[in-house]
Design a protein around this motif. Structure first.
Motif, PDB file in Angstrom:
ATOM      1  N   VAL A  26      65.980  47.414  16.186  1.00  0.00           N
ATOM      2  CA  VAL A  26      65.194  46.809  17.252  1.00  0.00           C
ATOM      3  C   VAL A  26      63.903  47.608  17.418  1.00  0.00           C
ATOM      4  O   VAL A  26      63.906  48.832  17.297  1.00  0.00           O
ATOM      5  CB  VAL A  26      65.969  46.796  18.590  1.00  0.00           C
ATOM      6  CG1 VAL A  26      65.133  46.166  19.701  1.00  0.00           C
ATOM      7  CG2 VAL A  26      67.298  46.064  18.441  1.00  0.00           C
ATOM      8  N   GLY A  27      62.823  46.921  17.716  1.00  0.00           N
ATOM      9  CA  GLY A  27      61.555  47.570  18.038  1.00  0.00           C
ATOM     10  C   GLY A  27      61.017  47.035  19.347  1.00  0.00           C
ATOM     11  O   GLY A  27      61.278  45.882  19.710  1.00  0.00           O
ATOM     12  N   ALA A  28      60.295  47.876  20.064  1.00  0.00           N
ATOM     13  CA  ALA A  28      59.674  47.463  21.325  1.00  0.00           C
ATOM     14  C   ALA A  28      58.299  48.104  21.423  1.00  0.00           C
ATOM     15  O   ALA A  28      58.089  49.215  20.933  1.00  0.00           O
ATOM     16  CB  ALA A  28      60.530  47.888  22.513  1.00  0.00           C
ATOM     17  N   ALA A  29      57.383  47.394  22.052  1.00  0.00           N
ATOM     18  CA  ALA A  29      56.047  47.944  22.308  1.00  0.00           C
ATOM     19  C   ALA A  29      55.624  47.558  23.716  1.00  0.00           C
ATOM     20  O   ALA A  29      55.782  46.413  24.128  1.00  0.00           O
ATOM     21  CB  ALA A  29      55.038  47.437  21.289  1.00  0.00           C
ATOM     22  N   ILE A  30      55.122  48.546  24.426  1.00  0.00           N
ATOM     23  CA  ILE A  30      54.699  48.410  25.821  1.00  0.00           C
ATOM     24  C   ILE A  30      53.186  48.490  25.898  1.00  0.00           C
ATOM     25  O   ILE A  30      52.570  49.306  25.215  1.00  0.00           O
ATOM     26  CB  ILE A  30      55.278  49.580  26.660  1.00  0.00           C
ATOM     27  CG1 ILE A  30      56.784  49.453  26.791  1.00  0.00           C
ATOM     28  CG2 ILE A  30      54.599  49.693  28.016  1.00  0.00           C
ATOM     29  CD1 ILE A  30      57.427  50.709  27.360  1.00  0.00           C
ATOM     30  N   ARG A  31      52.595  47.668  26.767  1.00  0.00           N
ATOM     31  CA  ARG A  31      51.194  47.853  27.144  1.00  0.00           C
ATOM     32  C   ARG A  31      51.196  48.197  28.629  1.00  0.00           C
ATOM     33  O   ARG A  31      51.797  47.494  29.441  1.00  0.00           O
ATOM     34  CB  ARG A  31      50.353  46.600  26.915  1.00  0.00           C
ATOM     35  CG  ARG A  31      48.859  46.859  27.193  1.00  0.00           C
ATOM     36  CD  ARG A  31      47.955  45.636  27.068  1.00  0.00           C
ATOM     37  NE  ARG A  31      48.378  44.601  26.176  1.00  0.00           N
ATOM     38  CZ  ARG A  31      48.106  44.550  24.859  1.00  0.00           C
ATOM     39  NH1 ARG A  31      47.402  45.508  24.296  1.00  0.00           N
ATOM     40  NH2 ARG A  31      48.540  43.539  24.123  1.00  0.00           N
ATOM     41  N   THR A  32      50.533  49.294  28.962  1.00  0.00           N
ATOM     42  CA  THR A  32      50.426  49.678  30.365  1.00  0.00           C
ATOM     43  C   THR A  32      49.286  48.907  31.026  1.00  0.00           C
ATOM     44  O   THR A  32      48.452  48.290  30.344  1.00  0.00           O
ATOM     45  CB  THR A  32      50.175  51.195  30.511  1.00  0.00           C
ATOM     46  OG1 THR A  32      48.962  51.529  29.842  1.00  0.00           O
ATOM     47  CG2 THR A  32      51.322  52.010  29.944  1.00  0.00           C
ATOM     48  N   SER A  33      49.245  48.973  32.328  1.00  0.00           N
ATOM     49  CA  SER A  33      48.200  48.242  33.060  1.00  0.00           C
ATOM     50  C   SER A  33      46.802  48.755  32.718  1.00  0.00           C
ATOM     51  O   SER A  33      45.829  48.030  32.892  1.00  0.00           O
ATOM     52  CB  SER A  33      48.451  48.330  34.562  1.00  0.00           C
ATOM     53  OG  SER A  33      48.499  49.677  34.969  1.00  0.00           O
TER      54      SER A  33
END
Length: 132
Positions: A26-33
């Motif tokens: 599994v992979g995940a990527a976050i973008r912050t505000s």
């Protein structure tokens, strides 16, 4: 779609997952505000199911870099179309996001398939105010 860069980062790190026991990368990527991007993959250990999820790894990267608020997150699994974060990760995302945080559910072959709000995945989440 503007979030394609998140899918691409999540897909790249999915390929680096250490998942010898579940064989479920599994992979995940976050973008912050404020626009920063953090990515993570799942990492399993021999005392399976111990280890950590891709979303947890990405959140840890964000926290280690000084924190932030999660505006959106993309999640992709090699073997499951529209893989949603597990319950624990939903609560972790809520800790650093909001009910409006966008969660992009992806297909490894085609990219983002559906986007939902975190409130749709975690209604009535446990909130810090409950502890006061």
């Amino acid at each position: 779609m503007a979030a394609n860069d998140l899918f691409e980062r999540a897909h790249t790190v999915m390929g680096r997952a250490h998942a010898p026991y579940s064989r479920f990368p599994v992979g995940a990527a976050i973008r912050t505000s404020d626009g920063r991007i953090y990515a993570g993959c799942n990492v399993e250990v021999v005392s399976f199911p111990e280890g950590w999820c891709a979303e947890t790894t990405a959140i840890g990267q964000m926290v280690a870099d000084g924190g932030g608020t999660i505006a959106e997150i993309a999640v992709v699994a090699e073997k499951k179309r529209l893989c949603t974060p597990c319950g624990g990760c939903r609560q972790r995302i809520a800790e650093f996001g909001s009910a409006a945080t966008r969660v992009h559910l992806c297909d490894a072959a085609t990219g983002i398939v559906e986007t939902v709000g975190l409130a749709d995945l975690l209604p009535r989440s446990f909130e810090a105010e409950s502890l006061g």
